[in-house]
Design a protein around this motif. Structure first.
Motif, short mmCIF file in Angstrom:
data_model
loop_
_atom_site.label_atom_id
_atom_site.label_comp_id
_atom_site.label_asym_id
_atom_site.label_seq_id
_atom_site.Cartn_x
_atom_site.Cartn_y
_atom_site.Cartn_z
N LEU A 87 -11.48 9.22 -7.99
CA LEU A 87 -10.22 8.55 -7.69
C LEU A 87 -9.13 8.75 -8.73
O LEU A 87 -8.09 8.10 -8.66
CB LEU A 87 -10.49 7.05 -7.49
CG LEU A 87 -11.39 6.72 -6.30
CD1 LEU A 87 -11.74 5.23 -6.27
CD2 LEU A 87 -10.74 7.14 -4.99
N THR A 90 -5.12 9.10 -7.85
CA THR A 90 -4.93 8.77 -6.43
C THR A 90 -4.11 7.50 -6.25
O THR A 90 -3.67 7.21 -5.13
CB THR A 90 -6.28 8.57 -5.73
OG1 THR A 90 -6.94 7.43 -6.31
CG2 THR A 90 -7.15 9.81 -5.85
N VAL A 92 -5.48 4.58 -6.73
CA VAL A 92 -6.49 3.53 -6.56
C VAL A 92 -6.99 3.10 -7.93
O VAL A 92 -7.36 3.94 -8.77
CB VAL A 92 -7.66 4.02 -5.70
CG1 VAL A 92 -8.73 2.93 -5.58
CG2 VAL A 92 -7.17 4.42 -4.31
N LEU A 103 -12.32 -1.91 -6.26
CA LEU A 103 -11.30 -0.90 -6.04
C LEU A 103 -10.07 -1.60 -5.48
O LEU A 103 -10.16 -2.34 -4.50
CB LEU A 103 -11.79 0.15 -5.04
CG LEU A 103 -13.15 0.81 -5.32
CD1 LEU A 103 -13.46 1.84 -4.25
CD2 LEU A 103 -13.17 1.44 -6.70
N MET A 105 -6.43 -0.98 -3.82
CA MET A 105 -5.66 0.04 -3.11
C MET A 105 -4.30 -0.53 -2.74
O MET A 105 -4.20 -1.30 -1.78
CB MET A 105 -6.42 0.48 -1.86
CG MET A 105 -7.81 1.00 -2.15
SD MET A 105 -8.73 1.40 -0.65
CE MET A 105 -10.20 2.14 -1.39
N THR A 110 -1.57 3.19 1.14
CA THR A 110 -2.55 3.03 2.22
C THR A 110 -1.93 2.77 3.58
O THR A 110 -2.43 3.25 4.60
CB THR A 110 -3.51 1.87 1.89
OG1 THR A 110 -2.74 0.71 1.55
CG2 THR A 110 -4.42 2.22 0.73
N PHE A 122 -3.81 9.20 3.08
CA PHE A 122 -4.82 8.43 2.37
C PHE A 122 -6.24 8.69 2.89
O PHE A 122 -7.20 8.31 2.23
CB PHE A 122 -4.50 6.94 2.47
CG PHE A 122 -5.28 6.09 1.50
CD1 PHE A 122 -5.08 6.20 0.13
CD2 PHE A 122 -6.24 5.18 1.94
CE1 PHE A 122 -5.80 5.43 -0.77
CE2 PHE A 122 -6.95 4.40 1.05
CZ PHE A 122 -6.73 4.52 -0.31
N LEU A 126 -9.87 7.94 0.95
CA LEU A 126 -10.87 7.02 1.48
C LEU A 126 -12.16 7.75 1.83
O LEU A 126 -13.25 7.19 1.74
CB LEU A 126 -10.29 6.32 2.71
CG LEU A 126 -10.83 4.93 3.06
CD1 LEU A 126 -10.81 4.01 1.85
CD2 LEU A 126 -10.03 4.32 4.20
N ARG A 206 -1.98 -5.35 -0.88
CA ARG A 206 -3.07 -4.48 -1.30
C ARG A 206 -4.31 -4.71 -0.43
O ARG A 206 -4.43 -5.72 0.24
CB ARG A 206 -3.43 -4.75 -2.77
CG ARG A 206 -4.07 -6.11 -2.97
CD ARG A 206 -3.98 -6.60 -4.39
NE ARG A 206 -4.79 -7.80 -4.61
CZ ARG A 206 -4.37 -9.04 -4.31
NH1 ARG A 206 -3.19 -9.25 -3.78
NH2 ARG A 206 -5.16 -10.08 -4.56
N GLU A 208 -8.47 -4.63 -1.28
CA GLU A 208 -9.49 -4.54 -2.33
C GLU A 208 -10.85 -4.28 -1.69
O GLU A 208 -11.16 -4.84 -0.64
CB GLU A 208 -9.54 -5.83 -3.15
CG GLU A 208 -8.26 -6.12 -3.91
CD GLU A 208 -8.26 -7.49 -4.56
OE1 GLU A 208 -7.38 -7.75 -5.39
OE2 GLU A 208 -9.15 -8.32 -4.25
#
Length: 222
Positions: A87, A90, A92, A103, A105, A110, A122, A126, A206, A208
């Motif tokens: 990652l 990225t 993340v 994590l 994001m 996203t 994305f 993922l 976000r 998570e």
């Protein structure tokens, strides 16, 4: 003789548990988690073994306790390192608290604004996450969607749930077992930044993914 051996063992365990390493991604000094768990396990095993069977019991208990203490910690260390490698660059974020890996994001990478469809750019990211989840398959996976405080609960709650569901369904489509995954929407109830600022609202929007230790019975079989 037994006391000398036990004293040496305890001293070694304490030293090992305090070993530090340099995080290759941040450059920070941090305690080696595997060594820490193994050291604590060795101490516990030595005490219990000593009570049960004197000197030999203490030495055997230390060996067993050290292996048990280091086992899941070592597994989580390896998983964390693999996720960080996959990652990098990225957007993340990878966080670690004990045996839990998280994590984070941000929604700007996203999802489009007010949407729950994963952005096309994305999907490869993922996909990398799913690959690690399949390789390291002991964790339970908790996907949690969050929004900022704009709008109201009637909008934010279903949007956060839909985004969590989108991520969860993509992981399942990538052959991550559904039995490991739960998805929740928390709306605006768990901010991590100040909703009165633009940057704060962006941080609060976000998804998570929390990687949780398996139940004790499952972990003991690993």
């Amino acid at each position: 003789m037994y006391l000398k051996q036990l004293a040496a063992l305890v001293a070694t365990a304490v030293l090992v548990s305090g070993c530090q390493t340099t995080n290759p991604y941040t450059g920070e000094q941090e305690v080696n988690k595997t060594a820490k768990y193994a050291g604590v396990g060795a101490l516990a095993g030595a005490v219990i073994g000593g009570i049960a069977d004197g000197g030999d019991g203490a030495l055997k208990g230390a060996a067993i306790g050290g292996a048990a203490g280091g086992g899941y910690g070592y597994y989580t260390d390896r998983q964390e390192a693999k996720l960080r490698a996959e990652l990098q660059n990225t957007g993340v974020q990878v966080h670690r608290q004990g045996d839990i890996i998280q994590l984070v994001m941000p929604s700007n990478i996203t999802f489009d604004s007010s949407k729950s469809d994963i952005k096309a750019d994305f999907y490869p990211v993922l996909g990398s996450v799913a690959k690690v989840f399949k390789e390291y398959n002991k964790n339970l996976i908790q996907v949690v969607g969050h929004t900022d405080s704009s709008g109201n609960d009637k909008i934010n709650q279903p949007l956060s749930q839909a985004r969590a569901d989108s991520v969860a369904q993509y992981l399942i489509a990538q052959q991550v077992p559904q039995t490991r995954i739960t998805a929740y929407g928390k709306g605006a109830s768990m901010p991590i930044a100040d909703n009165s600022t633009k940057a704060g609202r962006a941080a609060n929007r976000r998804v998570e993914i929390n990687l949780l230790p398996p139940p004790a019975k499952t972990r003991s079989k690993g």
